[in-house]
Design an enzyme around this catalytic site. Structure first.
Site, PDB file in Angstrom:
ATOM      1  N   LEU A 586       0.825  -1.214   0.000  1.00 60.37           N
ATOM      2  CA  LEU A 586       0.000   0.000   0.000  1.00 60.37           C
ATOM      3  C   LEU A 586       0.855   1.259   0.000  1.00 60.37           C
ATOM      4  CD1 LEU A 586      -2.717  -0.987   2.637  1.00 60.37           C
ATOM      5  CD2 LEU A 586      -3.028  -0.799   0.166  1.00 60.37           C
ATOM      6  N   GLY A 587       2.007   1.188   0.637  1.00 61.71           N
ATOM      7  CA  GLY A 587       2.861   2.360   0.708  1.00 61.71           C
ATOM      8  C   GLY A 587       4.144   2.045   1.435  1.00 61.71           C
ATOM      9  N   ARG A 588       5.095   2.955   1.306  1.00 65.70           N
ATOM     10  CA  ARG A 588       6.390   2.823   1.970  1.00 65.70           C
ATOM     11  C   ARG A 588       6.657   4.080   2.787  1.00 65.70           C
ATOM     12  NH1 ARG A 588       9.399  -1.274  -0.628  1.00 65.70           N
ATOM     13  NH2 ARG A 588       8.451  -1.955  -2.605  1.00 65.70           N
ATOM     14  N   GLY A 590       9.303   5.822   6.228  1.00 64.53           N
ATOM     15  CA  GLY A 590      10.641   5.830   6.787  1.00 64.53           C
ATOM     16  C   GLY A 590      10.939   4.644   7.680  1.00 64.53           C
ATOM     17  N   PHE A 591       9.889   4.001   8.222  1.00 72.65           N
ATOM     18  CA  PHE A 591      10.113   2.893   9.143  1.00 72.65           C
ATOM     19  C   PHE A 591       9.586   1.572   8.612  1.00 72.65           C
ATOM     20  CE2 PHE A 591      11.093   6.262  11.998  1.00 72.65           C
ATOM     21  CZ  PHE A 591      11.974   5.716  12.908  1.00 72.65           C
ATOM     22  N   VAL A 593       7.294  -0.868   5.374  1.00 71.32           N
ATOM     23  CA  VAL A 593       6.362  -1.009   4.259  1.00 71.32           C
ATOM     24  C   VAL A 593       5.017  -1.461   4.805  1.00 71.32           C
ATOM     25  CG1 VAL A 593       5.964  -2.135   2.036  1.00 71.32           C
ATOM     26  CG2 VAL A 593       8.301  -1.669   2.795  1.00 71.32           C
ATOM     27  N   VAL A 594       3.942  -0.944   4.213  1.00 67.41           N
ATOM     28  CA  VAL A 594       2.590  -1.307   4.613  1.00 67.41           C
ATOM     29  C   VAL A 594       1.972  -2.164   3.520  1.00 67.41           C
ATOM     30  CG1 VAL A 594       0.324  -0.472   5.306  1.00 67.41           C
ATOM     31  CG2 VAL A 594       2.364   0.825   5.923  1.00 67.41           C
ATOM     32  N   LYS A 607       1.746  -3.440   8.723  1.00 66.10           N
ATOM     33  CA  LYS A 607       2.966  -2.649   8.621  1.00 66.10           C
ATOM     34  C   LYS A 607       4.146  -3.513   9.032  1.00 66.10           C
ATOM     35  CE  LYS A 607       5.217   1.474  10.487  1.00 66.10           C
ATOM     36  NZ  LYS A 607       5.078   2.636  11.396  1.00 66.10           N
ATOM     37  N   ASP A 708       4.860  13.793  13.651  1.00 66.67           N
ATOM     38  CA  ASP A 708       5.054  13.639  12.201  1.00 66.67           C
ATOM     39  C   ASP A 708       3.716  13.724  11.483  1.00 66.67           C
ATOM     40  OD1 ASP A 708       6.461  13.351   9.862  1.00 66.67           O
ATOM     41  OD2 ASP A 708       6.566  11.164   9.962  1.00 66.67           O
TER      42      ASP A 708
END
Length: 912
Positions: A586-588, A590-591, A593-594, A607, A708
């Site tokens: 779904l996305g990447r 800084g900590f 990948v989802v 995650k 954040d």
């Protein structure tokens, strides 16, 4: 076709004629109102058709005939005001002070541009029901010495967000002090003297940081104004304080950092020691403290022109200097109770024994007994009591004391009786000597027994836990030893078992394989987070039981995760994400990948944290994240459903949000394929985000800071309702063993200046980032855009520059937005909020709860779809008293930078 083409050039001309006609009609309306006023007030002597030439009438430039100012001050006029006065919709100043006008004040609700209104010194008999409605540009309101019937300050004054001065002394204002004034954070001058106000000063008044002059003196009601005056401590710009002739109580707060020049609190019921923060103020020119119940040393002010503090107080000496040690100690005891008025009435002078102060018994000029039972005391028990070495009996029972019993009281050498029964004390009862009879029942201690120490006391609640002799102690001792031995053996067995398991599982976890040994299945388990916290995770979830649950297609995902004691092995996550397939990403971040996963027919987001970035602190950070997230349950925060650990692997399972991220809806429309959000949808999303962050800041059991906040961390559901995600690296505002003391987290562009430069973290860091997000929602631009010229790459800078010019700002707004006049007005309000949220200094930014209240009124006005009346019932039904009080504490809030920015409608400084 040719004939139609010839007609087209006529269209702009016709429109121009229509606009001119409308302007003439409005001008005629203004002229009619002025002529009506001339007839109602004959002494004006106005005659003729050119109303713009009348004395006291000012019209706009260009000859359009719109009246912009009406200045009739100090002309001794009599008569009444016509209702048609309300049609002067372009009026910016209405100055009627110093006349003898009578009758009712007409409605002014249509005067949206009115910046100055002066009604002082007339004989008006009533105010309109819609008084102060619609006056959104009002900056100066003066209405002193009016013989009106009793009236309260209307809540509509909250709409006057630019109000600088409100002066209404001797104007028959009645009722409790108007808490709505706390919303007027631009207010510099407030004068409500000689009215009939009652009650205390609302704590919310502490938000009035621009206040320079506060005059509430000489209320005429029987009860007058009362309660503490703590709110003035936050008014750092305050120069004049007049609150004399009321019934204020408690001590003078810490006034460090204020700019006071005049301080008049005489004729009140104030108590306590005059603080050095007042006596040391170099700016102070006039002070009056007389006729209160101040105690302690007589204050030593520097040479100032006006000084009055002697009469009616209880200073220990007639000249400045320290009090006796005994007096100092007892005043420290009183400080713990908040310097109660009932004690201050007699706790005066420098000798507590002669005449004896209330509750004090002395032997040989030293305190031997203190009896303050049933004195309605609140606050804490002061450790200073330990200085009373001759104290034998201390009775503080049947009050409302909180906090703990100071351990230092166990050192009192002469103490024989300590009675603190029936208070609200917490913690544990310290271990006193056996000779001390401790009465402590009726409190909130951790143990059911309310006493400790003492031997042979007659009260059934005052028995020693360790001084009883005879055969009873031996069986108890044997039992304790047996329990200790058993616990030691149990921990030894657990340690051996853990060591054995670690040796068997040295191989690193391979998420790409669905084959897992029984031992790995036992170790690599997902622990389920329920409403009450994390399950103990003592055993793996059996595969056959999982299959049974999978077959129950009717169960939803929340039931799957929140069933008592339910745990899922890592095989479930591997299967759900197809071995963490690239197709499921779904996305990447800084900590990590989802991945999108499918559990029991329901979608989740998994995650997988990057083990390389977690470092040696990975385990601590991960457990801290879990400890935080398990406590956070809110409609607008993405819910954590479970987690899994093994070696360096960190897996988190969240609820799935099908609507994508806010960033995709704002800046990545081409890639995402989404259609642009409407203004109504954007306002709703902004309110959702504000409510989520508000919960983190003040409504949860602890205060959390996101650090954040950005559009890619705001997820939307299918109805485009927003939830805040990725606060797993949140830093607890108050230090605990699991606080993350790591590098500065966050994304450049959203970092508050003080955070980026010093690393200092407060809730105002999130407020700054929220303001940046509002700017992105208004403009459709990225916070940093290298494709633009150098002077336009930083959104915050260019936004704050353009907002000063309304027409220039209109071109700066997202071109995909289709805005009506009402929509444009609301957008300007949100833009103003964004500007305040991104103020350079943290103290100039509002709290998130005030952002919620300001946006709520806009969203309620627009009534967007999919917002139910009971939309937040779920989050408040289980809300504790602390959260509810914090929620109710927050009122509408706007803030004004004192540096450069003015309002949209009128100048910041009105020159009239």
């Amino acid at each position: 076709m040719g004939r139609d083409a010839r007609r087209l050039p006529l269209l702009p001309f016709l429109l121009l004629l229509l606009a001119a006609a409308a302007g003439v009609a409005e001008s005629a309306t203004d002229a009619e109102a002025i002529h009506d006023l001339a007839r109602s007030v004959p002494a004006l002597g106005w005659d003729g058709d050119n109303v713009c030439g009348f004395e006291g009438v000012t019209c706009e430039r260009g000859g359009a005939g719109k009246v912009t100012e009406l200045n009739l001050a100090d002309r001794g006029l009599s008569g009444t005001l016509p209702d048609s006065l309300s049609s002067l919709t372009s009026l910016t100043a209405l100055q009627l002070q110093g006349n003898a006008l009578t009758g009712a004040v007409p409605s002014l609700a249509r005067m949206g541009s009115l910046a100055r209104l002066a009604l002082d010194g007339n004989a008006f008999t009533s105010l309109p029901p819609d008084f102060l409605h619609g006056l959104t540009s009002l900056q100066y309101l003066t209405m002193e010495n009016l013989p009106l019937p009793p009236w309260p300050v209307p809540d509509a004054i909250a709409n006057c967000s630019s109000l600088d001065t409100f002066s209404a002394s001797n104007a028959s204002i009645s009722g409790p002090f108007p808490a709505v004034l706390a919303t007027l954070v631009s207010l510099r001058n407030l004068r409500l003297s000689y009215n009939n106000l009652t009650g205390g000063l609302p704590p919310e008044l502490s938000s009035l940081i621009a206040m320079e002059s506060l005059q509430l003196n000489n209320q005429r009601s029987d009860d007058k104004l009362s309660g503490p005056i703590d709110v003035i401590a936050s008014m750092k710009s305050l120069k004049l304080l007049w609150i004399q002739s009321n019934k204020f109580t408690g001590p003078i707060p810490d006034l460090n950092g204020t700019q006071l020049e005049a301080f008049n609190v005489r004729d009140n019921m104030l108590t306590g020691v005059v603080p050095p923060s007042l006596t040391g103020l170099m700016s102070l020119k006039n002070v009056s403290l007389s006729n209160n119940n101040f105690q302690g040393p007589k204050p030593a002010f520097a040479a100032i022109p006006g000084q009055d503090e002697d009469s009616g107080n209880g200073f220990c000496l007639n000249t400045p200097g320290p009090c006796s040690p005994l007096t100092t100690t007892l005043l420290q005891v009183a400080e713990g109770f908040g310097y109660p008025y009932e004690l201050a009435k007699t706790w005066k002078g420098n000798d507590p024994c002669s005449p004896a102060w209330v509750g004090i018994v002395c032997t040989s000029s030293d305190v031997s007994m203190i009896n303050l039972s049933r004195k309605n005391l609140s606050g804490r028990i002061s450790p200073a009591l330990a200085n009373l070495t001759r104290l034998a009996r201390l009775d503080l029972s049947n009050n409302n004391l909180t906090g703990v019993i100071p351990d230092v009281l166990t050192t009192l050498p002469s103490l024989t009786v300590l009675n603190v029964a029936n208070n609200r004390l917490t913690g544990e009862v310290p271990k006193f000597k056996p000779s001390v009879n401790v009465l402590a029942q009726g409190n909130l201690f951790g143990q059911s027994s309310g006493s400790s120490g003492g031997g042979g006391g007659s009260d059934g609640d005052s028995s020693s836990s360790d001084s009883a002799g005879g055969g009873k102690s031996k069986p108890n001792t044997g039992m304790i030893i047996g329990i200790i031995v058993a616990v030691i053996i149990l921990f030894a067995c657990i340690a051996l078992l853990v060591h054995h398991r670690k040796k068997k599982n040295v191989e690193k976890f391979r998420p790409v394989s669905t084959k897992t040994s029984p031992a790995e299945s036992e170790m690599m388990k997902i622990q389920v987070v329920g409403a009450n916290g994390i399950s103990n995770g003592s055993s793996a979830f059996p595969t056959e039981l999982y299959s049974h649950v999978s077959a129950a297609n009717s169960s939803n995902i929340s039931e799957l995760f929140e069933s008592h004691g339910m745990q899922l092995s890592v095989e479930v996550l591997l299967k759900a994400t197809n071995n963490f397939s690239e197709d499921c990403i779904l996305g990447r971040g800084g900590f990590g990948v989802v991945f999108k996963g499918n559990l029991n027919g329901k979608l989740v987001a998994v995650k997988r944290c990057d083990s390389g970035t977690m470092g040696t602190k990975g385990q601590e950070e991960f457990l801290a994240e879990i400890d935080v997230l398990r406590k956070v349950r809110h409609r607008h925060l993405v819910a954590l459903l479970g987690y899994c650990t093994h070696g360096n692997e960190r897996l988190l399972v969240y609820e799935y949000m099908s609507g994508g991220t806010l960033r995709e809806h704002l800046c990545d429309l081409q890639q995402s394929g989404f259609i642009p959000l409407t203004w109504t949808q954007r306002m709703t999303i902004a309110l959702d985000v504000a409510r989520g962050i508000e919960y983190l800041h003040g409504l949860a059991q602890e205060t959390f800071i996101h650090r954040d906040l950005k559009p890619s961390n705001i997820l939307l559901d299918q109805d485009l309702r927003a939830k805040v995600s990725d606060f797993g690296l949140v830093k607890l505002a108050k230090d605990t063993d699991k606080s993350l003391m790591t590098r500065i987290a966050g994304t450049f562009g959203y970092l508050a200046p003080e955070y980026a430069t010093t690393g200092k973290v407060t809730t105002k860091v999130d407020v700054y980032a929220y303001g940046v997000i509002l700017m992105e929602m208004i403009t459709g631009r990225k916070v940093l855009d290298d494709s633009l010229p150098d002077d336009e790459t930083h959104l915050v800078t260019i936004f704050r520059r353009n907002i000063l010019d309304k027409e220039k700002f209109r071109k700066f707004v997202d071109p995909t937005l289709e805005l009506s006049a009402e929509g444009w007005t609301s957008l300007l309000e949100v833009a103003d909020l964004a500007r305040h949220c991104t103020a350079r200094e943290p103290y100039q930014r509002p709290d998130m709860c005030h952002c919620v209240n300001r946006l709520s009124s806009l969203v309620d006005q627009w009534k967007p779809t999919n917002i139910d009346e009971d939309d937040y019932e779920g989050e408040t039904s289980e809300m504790g008293l602390h959260q509810q009080l914090e929620k109710w504490r927050c009122d509408d809030f706007t803030i004004s930078d004192s540096d450069t920015f003015g309002s949209f409608n009128v100048p910041r400084k009105y020159n009239g």
